[in-house]
Design an enzyme around this catalytic site. Structure first.
Site, PDB file in Angstrom:
ATOM      1  N   HIS A 254       5.080  -7.664   2.190  1.00 29.93           N
ATOM      2  CA  HIS A 254       3.736  -7.682   1.570  1.00 29.93           C
ATOM      3  C   HIS A 254       4.179  -8.091   0.575  1.00 29.93           C
ATOM      4  CE1 HIS A 254      -0.551  -8.199   0.225  1.00 29.93           C
ATOM      5  NE2 HIS A 254      -0.303  -6.655  -0.918  1.00 29.93           N
ATOM      6  N   GLU A 255       5.214  -6.920   0.180  1.00 33.86           N
ATOM      7  CA  GLU A 255       5.655  -7.466  -1.354  1.00 33.86           C
ATOM      8  C   GLU A 255       6.432  -8.309  -1.914  1.00 33.86           C
ATOM      9  OE1 GLU A 255       3.599  -5.405  -3.886  1.00 33.86           O
ATOM     10  OE2 GLU A 255       3.249  -3.759  -2.164  1.00 33.86           O
ATOM     11  N   HIS A 258       4.520 -10.860  -3.419  1.00 39.26           N
ATOM     12  CA  HIS A 258       4.527 -10.726  -4.484  1.00 39.26           C
ATOM     13  C   HIS A 258       5.514 -11.102  -5.014  1.00 39.26           C
ATOM     14  CE1 HIS A 258       0.382  -8.779  -4.709  1.00 39.26           C
ATOM     15  NE2 HIS A 258       0.806  -7.946  -4.109  1.00 39.26           N
ATOM     16  N   GLU A 284      -2.263 -12.299  -4.426  1.00 37.00           N
ATOM     17  CA  GLU A 284      -2.744 -11.638  -3.568  1.00 37.00           C
ATOM     18  C   GLU A 284      -2.317 -12.776  -2.686  1.00 37.00           C
ATOM     19  OE1 GLU A 284      -2.567  -8.675  -3.204  1.00 37.00           O
ATOM     20  OE2 GLU A 284      -3.410  -8.283  -1.448  1.00 37.00           O
TER      21      GLU A 284
END
EC number: 3.4.17.19
Lengths: 489, 489
Positions: A254-255, A258, A284
């Site tokens: 997820h990170e 980003h 997101e």
């Protein structure tokens, strides 16, 4: 130097100082000694004061009146500088100071109230925060819609009405899908314990697998995973749990989503207003498509299953299909941050409707808990048991972050649009992912989304990249297809 | 608010921003990804520009004209604010910018010249640096002594003549002591390899043993050990070498001395001009007395020998006396940073005399290498073999740090004065140190030196703490006593 050039020189220095403030935030969550908190508060206040003074500098206002851009990029730079200038100047200094004080106090009271399961103890300060944020919203709105004005901080160019249209269309299909999946047996999860240092090593490998450039970033541990920084210094954090390695790996992916966005931005935008992700929703969309559509796909999980067997040996799951089911479990739960792909959006919609009503004055703070619990029962099918599992679970409102929540689900909607286009653009996507190769996917995302930084407003960006007007349909189709197959619906 | 209060509010914010710049420096040496260097350059330039603008703010000049302090502390605050203001305003902006550019370029050329053993390749840019620094010195000196004006940045309230008096008295005794010790057999050192993670663990233990507060600091690795930050966030770095554990442990103790100074400053001075060590010389007095007078004492090394045996087992030294001799070896060598307590000061005096002559225009850059080599032969008794072992060994001059070198030896002189007073104040010092207890020593140093921060000028501070006018005698007596015993002179 033209007026535009002067404005840009000023903006570049501001952007560099903004990066410094971000780095301090990273340090605070990863490296800072515990006893340095109070001093750090003074340091952060000092750099924020410098940033505010620069953003609200009357000179910037004067320059903005006459500056002329010669191309699309220049116009976008001016748009972002103007947005920051208006944000900094429309709110009276006294009000801004009061908000900073009250939200700082509110965070402490929220944490204490949550620990004590005592909603009433939190309500007075929340009432103050709501009143102050409404006042701020009115100042920002200039007679327009108050909540739209708040959204501008997180999702410029998008209105609450547009979001409500999307969310209203999503809700019934997600409630049905949730109920159907929860009617089936819950798949088995992992068992045993997983060496945490090995989790961190596999996290680094996953980060690299997803194209994260470690020469311009690093991976550390933090209580709450986050990504921080832009350009050539974009750092991520993850966390480990001895019994839940998926938490670590999917936090990392997820990170990395980003971070890949920030690392992928056109280098010529570095340290300018366009040199960072354009909105929380688009941010997101990148973290979610990396984590879910790619990272939780049958193809990629097949590869990850093999790597986890290499690293950890037997961990209670014996084949790739069972592994796929385990990383996509839908199970009852109260907590947003632990929710699966189906239920996550229901959490967000609940918060969006409630905070919009709070800001409009249609919901009183004293009625918040009841409204939360009623809505939760309606959408999830069972009742909230304690406040920490209900309206006290998130820090956001105590910090004054109204308008932030919807960007989480908007990111999922954008990810749905992008994934539909990605599958067409990269026909052998699944073959690649099954081998742990993400470059087809990440390359397409870099070209269509990431490189543009702040150039295009969110909806324009998604429209160009996805080839359709931003809509919930692709996300819902994807979720229904995936979870119907997984749960035999 | 009085004018004094306004000035202090401004100074506090500047101090907070200064701490941020320091933290960025720490990050650069410990955590920053390698690919972020260029961007970091822009970030550092932005925060330095903010700091310079604040320090040279005409408003500060106006306030200084009328501000009145009500006590000694207030007067010292004004003294430090005035010093920073004059430093920032006396040098024309163009000259400051040119110095920043040329020294940045010079560092690269110095590193290349050192690697290539090519003095001639470095001389043109060094010539530029020297010319620019002389120009800057003239601007700062206001008709006074140019080198004294430079010293003010590092050792306020001390003149080159005072330093020269001390150094001139030290030189013959140190040359003799060096020659006598080198005439004896060199004691055996450690052998084998030492686990580097275990070195870091013992470093943490040593740091705590010396009173370093880890709740307000942390220990990391860096290529060149340093201490960074003030108040509640003071971080140190050390380094490890598999074959040379003393390098790690004594680097740690040295940096803990610097850090203890910053951590020991009166908390009411935090984030003010008095909230940091008053000078480089006093700073070095703390790092040196921790490292040498305490850390390399017979009593403390007895304890350290035991701890190293516990951690590493047999490492080629079998008793505490041999261990004491090993950590105090005097051996031929060219490199300042590797020099022992006796020879270190000879290195500094050489540089002090040469840089003073360069600044006075009495020594041409083209004659520097010959002057260095002649002086080295005279003081050390053998000839420099290659430039990287001679005049190209230090980075300082390429960075424009003229006036910095003497503070290293001045720190040793101050440490000598302090140690003489400490032994009287704590009669059972050796008994404590033999048990690994440093609190008697570090408590006395905190009370007499560290807590005062920037309150007293260096010579006043040392005079009060040591009970004598700062002089080289105690240091020389200590060195002669210690090394005569060690080498049977």
């Amino acid at each position: 130097m033209t007026t535009y050039d002067k404005l840009m020189a000023h903006a570049r220095e501001t952007a560099a100082l903004g990066q410094i403030a971000g780095r301090l935030g990273w340090d605070q969550e990863t490296m800072m000694p515990c006893g340095a908190a109070r001093q750090r508060g003074a340091e952060m206040a000092a750099i924020e004061a410098v940033l505010h003074a620069r953003r609200s500098d009357p000179q910037v206002g004067d320059w903005l009146e006459t500056a002329e851009a010669i191309d699309e990029q220049g116009q976008a730079q001016l748009r972002e500088i103007r947005r920051a200038y208006e944000r900094a100047t429309k709110v009276p200094a006294d009000l801004a100071k009061r908000i900073a004080q009250v939200t700082s106090e509110a965070q402490g009271k929220w944490a204490a109230a949550r620990a004590a399961e005592d909603v009433a103890a939190f309500l007075p300060v929340l009432q103050e925060v709501v009143a102050l944020k409404r006042e701020e919203g009115a100042a920002l709105a200039d007679g327009g819609d108050l909540y739209d004005a708040m959204l501008r901080d997180y999702e410029p160019g998008t209105t609450a009405a547009q979001i409500a249209d999307i969310f209203d269309a999503m809700r019934p299909r997600l409630v049905d899908l949730r109920a159907a999946a929860l009617d089936r047996p819950v798949p088995a999860g992992v068992s045993g314990t997983f060496d945490e240092a090995a989790q961190m090593r596999l996290s680094q490998e996953l980060a690299t697998t997803f194209g994260y450039d470690l020469s311009r970033g690093r991976v550390d541990k933090a209580v709450h995973p986050f990504s921080s920084g832009s350009g050539d210094d974009v750092r991520i954090t993850t966390r480990t749990s001895a019994t839940d390695p998926f938490n670590c790996f999917y936090s990392t992916i997820h990170e990395v989503g980003h971070a890949a966005y920030e690392q992928g931005i056109d280098a010529t935008y570095a340290l300018t207003p366009l040199g960072q992700g354009v909105s929380m929703g688009v941010h997101e969309s990148q973290s979610r498509i990396y984590e879910n559509q790619i990272g939780r796909s049958r193809a990629f999980t097949g590869w990850l299953f093999g790597r986890m067997r290499d690293v950890f040996g037997d961990f209670g799951i014996n084949d790739a299909d069972a592994f796929y089911a385990a990383v996509n479990r839908v199970d009852n739960g109260y907590i947003r941050t632990e929710a699966d792909e189906v239920q996550y959006n229901l959490h967000i919609m609940l918060r969006f409707d409630l905070e919009r009503a709070l800001m409009a004055g249609d919901l009183l703070v004293t009625d918040l808990e009841a409204a939360w619990n009623d809505r939760f029962l309606a959408d999830f099918g069972y009742a909230v048991d304690t406040p920490s599992n209900g309206c006290l679970q998130d820090v956001h409102w105590s910090v004054g972050l109204f308008g932030y929540f919807p960007t989480y689900a908007l990111g999922n909607v954008y990810a749905g649009c992008l994934y539909q286009a990605l599958r067409k653009a990269v026909p052998d996507l699944e073959t690649q992912l099954a081998k742990g190769v993400t470059s087809g996917a990440t390359g397409w995302l870099r070209d269509t989304v990431q490189q543009h930084g702040g150039l295009l407003l969110p909806r324009d960006l998604i429209r160009r990249a996805g080839g359709i007007e931003p809509t919930e349909t692709p996300l819902l189709d994807y979720l229904e297809e995936k979870f119907s197959a997984l749960y035999g619906l």
